[in-house]
Design an enzyme around this catalytic site. Structure first.
Site, PDB file in Angstrom:
ATOM      1  N   CYS A   1      17.450 -40.833   3.269  1.00 13.26           N
ATOM      2  CA  CYS A   1      18.764 -41.454   3.455  1.00 13.26           C
ATOM      3  C   CYS A   1      19.831 -40.579   2.803  1.00 13.26           C
ATOM      4  O   CYS A   1      19.698 -40.164   1.651  1.00 13.26           O
ATOM      5  CB  CYS A   1      18.779 -42.845   2.830  1.00 13.26           C
ATOM      6  SG  CYS A   1      20.409 -43.600   2.867  1.00 13.26           S
TER       7      CYS A   1
ATOM      8  N   ASP B   1       8.095 -46.107  10.288  1.00 11.79           N
ATOM      9  CA  ASP B   1       7.587 -47.426  10.660  1.00 11.79           C
ATOM     10  C   ASP B   1       7.700 -48.448   9.521  1.00 11.79           C
ATOM     11  O   ASP B   1       8.059 -49.602   9.732  1.00 11.79           O
ATOM     12  CB  ASP B   1       6.125 -47.327  11.107  1.00 11.79           C
ATOM     13  CG  ASP B   1       5.954 -46.353  12.270  1.00 11.79           C
ATOM     14  OD1 ASP B   1       6.940 -46.171  13.018  1.00 11.79           O
ATOM     15  OD2 ASP B   1       4.868 -45.776  12.417  1.00 11.79           O
TER      16      ASP B   1
ATOM     17  N   CYS C   1      19.667 -49.189   1.241  1.00  8.99           N
ATOM     18  CA  CYS C   1      21.105 -49.354   1.040  1.00  8.99           C
ATOM     19  C   CYS C   1      21.857 -49.820   2.295  1.00  8.99           C
ATOM     20  O   CYS C   1      23.041 -50.129   2.224  1.00  8.99           O
ATOM     21  CB  CYS C   1      21.716 -48.054   0.527  1.00  8.99           C
ATOM     22  SG  CYS C   1      21.834 -46.777   1.797  1.00  8.99           S
TER      23      CYS C   1
ATOM     24  N   GLU D   1      10.179 -57.332  16.117  1.00 13.25           N
ATOM     25  CA  GLU D   1      11.189 -56.855  17.042  1.00 13.25           C
ATOM     26  C   GLU D   1      10.976 -57.462  18.422  1.00 13.25           C
ATOM     27  O   GLU D   1       9.834 -57.707  18.817  1.00 13.25           O
ATOM     28  CB  GLU D   1      11.026 -55.340  17.130  1.00 13.25           C
ATOM     29  CG  GLU D   1      12.235 -54.590  17.520  1.00 13.25           C
ATOM     30  CD  GLU D   1      11.934 -53.097  17.492  1.00 13.25           C
ATOM     31  OE1 GLU D   1      12.751 -52.350  18.008  1.00 13.25           O
ATOM     32  OE2 GLU D   1      10.882 -52.710  16.968  1.00 13.25           O
TER      33      GLU D   1
ATOM     34  N   ASP E   1       6.211 -53.852  12.285  1.00 12.65           N
ATOM     35  CA  ASP E   1       6.645 -52.870  13.270  1.00 12.65           C
ATOM     36  C   ASP E   1       5.414 -52.449  14.054  1.00 12.65           C
ATOM     37  O   ASP E   1       4.405 -52.073  13.471  1.00 12.65           O
ATOM     38  CB  ASP E   1       7.245 -51.658  12.543  1.00 12.65           C
ATOM     39  CG  ASP E   1       7.757 -50.611  13.516  1.00 12.65           C
ATOM     40  OD1 ASP E   1       8.775 -50.867  14.171  1.00 12.65           O
ATOM     41  OD2 ASP E   1       7.118 -49.545  13.638  1.00 12.65           O
TER      42      ASP E   1
END
Ligand SMILES: [Zn+2]
Length: 382
Positions: free
Chosen positions: A350, A360, A333, A277, A183
């Protein structure tokens, strides 16, 4: 694998050589513009371009009338024409905008010459170049393989460089059975899914600040010159400042370039699959934030360096599509947290599995997983 490797060196031409370089750049520009004009006319009238072959014949005739074109390296003029032909064919294939006229004000002033019968060679600590003879240069690396071409450049700050392309055989790196996601961002230059972080070295920021300061000064001097109705080319203080700005900019670009070469080689050596990316690189000129603009330029360089190194050394680079929410997905997950869209969210928990994420690092882990998923079955990694 036989590849073209580029080597960049600082050149130290003497006075006569500097004049010859300026002449060659000028003549190459003339040839480019002369035939661009013809090409444009043909395109307007027929909807088609010309061919490199027909222009090349015409160039030979042109040189009979304009004898000053004969003073400089003829191969440089041919490559200028070739450049134009390539630019036009990219335009016809809709990869590029139509080529534009070159001016003395272009950032890059350069010409390219090609190897024929040993006209480009390293002789001791000097570089032999057509029409220039032996030019002093900073031989910081050894050139491996057969020299194909040399591009001589003069930078806005008045320095000279040569980029030499050499054809050389590269051996693939050994396989490591490892995949990694990367990233890139503004805080750290790169964060890898294995936890490695490559911060932006402090002096990048120092240089950026210095550049911003000197650029402000430059625009003030420009305003002053305009007020005094002085031509910018003749405004001494403005020109002096312009060189200063260019020097800082060049220093910054070079430092970033060295840095991303180090990181990319390390990544390619240690991993078989690399997920990155598909970064959106906005138009630099439209970008108000200098730091961001510069980062974007080095991200796109980083990607292209990774691309060719992966190809050379037998590794796989996976460019993950822009719509893949690498930041929002929980890498543990798979739950999507849209709140992370906000760039200010540096870490989060999360809501489904309660794992704490660094923004990141989590993104790089998702990129790694996605890269593995997309290469499943093509390489030996489960
Ligand atoms: Zn989760």
């Amino acid at each position: 694998m036989l590849v073209h490797k580029a080597y960049k060196f600082r050149l130290y031409p003497n006075k006569g050589q500097k004049i010859m370089i300026a002449k060659t750049i000028g003549c190459s520009r003339f040839v480019f513009n002369y035939f661009l004009d013809q090409w444009n006319t043909a395109y307007r009238e027929t909807g088609k371009g010309l061919t490199y072959g027909s222009c090349s014949t015409q160039l030979t005739q042109l040189k009979r009338g304009l004898t000053w074109l004969k003073e400089v390296d003829s191969i440089a003029l041919q490559s200028s024409l070739k450049n134009l032909a390539d630019a036009y064919s990219r335009f016809f294939q809709k990869q590029n905008k139509a080529p534009r006229f070159k001016t003395k004000m272009n950032q890059i002033q350069s010409y390219t010459t090609k190897q024929t019968n040993g006209n480009i060679a390293v002789v001791g600590n000097k570089l032999k170049l057509p029409k220039l003879g032996l030019v002093k240069f900073a031989r910081s690396r050894i050139i491996h393989g057969r020299i194909v071409s040399a591009t001589v450049k003069e930078t806005p700050s008045g320095k000279y460089y040569v980029s030499i392309l050499a054809e050389t055989e590269v051996q693939p790196f050994r396989k490591t059975d490892s995949a990694v996601g990367v990233d890139v961002g503004l805080n750290d230059f790169a964060v890898l899914s294995n936890g490695l972080r490559f911060p932006n070295p402090k002096f990048f920021r120092t240089l950026e600040k210095k550049l911003a300061k000197e650029q402000k000064k430059l625009s003030r001097r420009k305003e002053l010159a305009v007020k005094r109705k002085c031509k910018l080319t003749e405004a001494k203080n403005y020109q002096k400042q312009r060189k200063k700005v260019s020097r800082i900019y060049e220093k910054m670009v070079n430092a970033r370039h060295d840095y991303l070469h180090k990181i990319s080689t390390m990544m390619i050596k240690n991993h078989d699959i690399i997920g990155i990316e598909d970064l959106q690189v906005t138009n630099m000129l439209k970008n108000e934030r200098l730091a961001k603009a510069i980062s974007e330029v080095s991200w796109s360089q980083f990607r292209s360096v990774l691309e060719y190194k992966a190809k050379w050394y037998g590794k796989q680079l996976v460019i993950v599509a822009r719509n893949f929410p690498s930041s929002q997905l929980c890498s543990n997950c798979g739950h999507q947290n849209k709140e992370v869209k906000n760039l200010a969210v540096r870490d989060w928990i999360c809501k489904k599995c309660y794992v704490h994420h660094d923004r990141d690092l989590n993104a790089s882990r998702n990129l790694c997983q996605e890269a593995i998923r997309r290469t499943a079955g093509t390489v030996g990694i489960a």
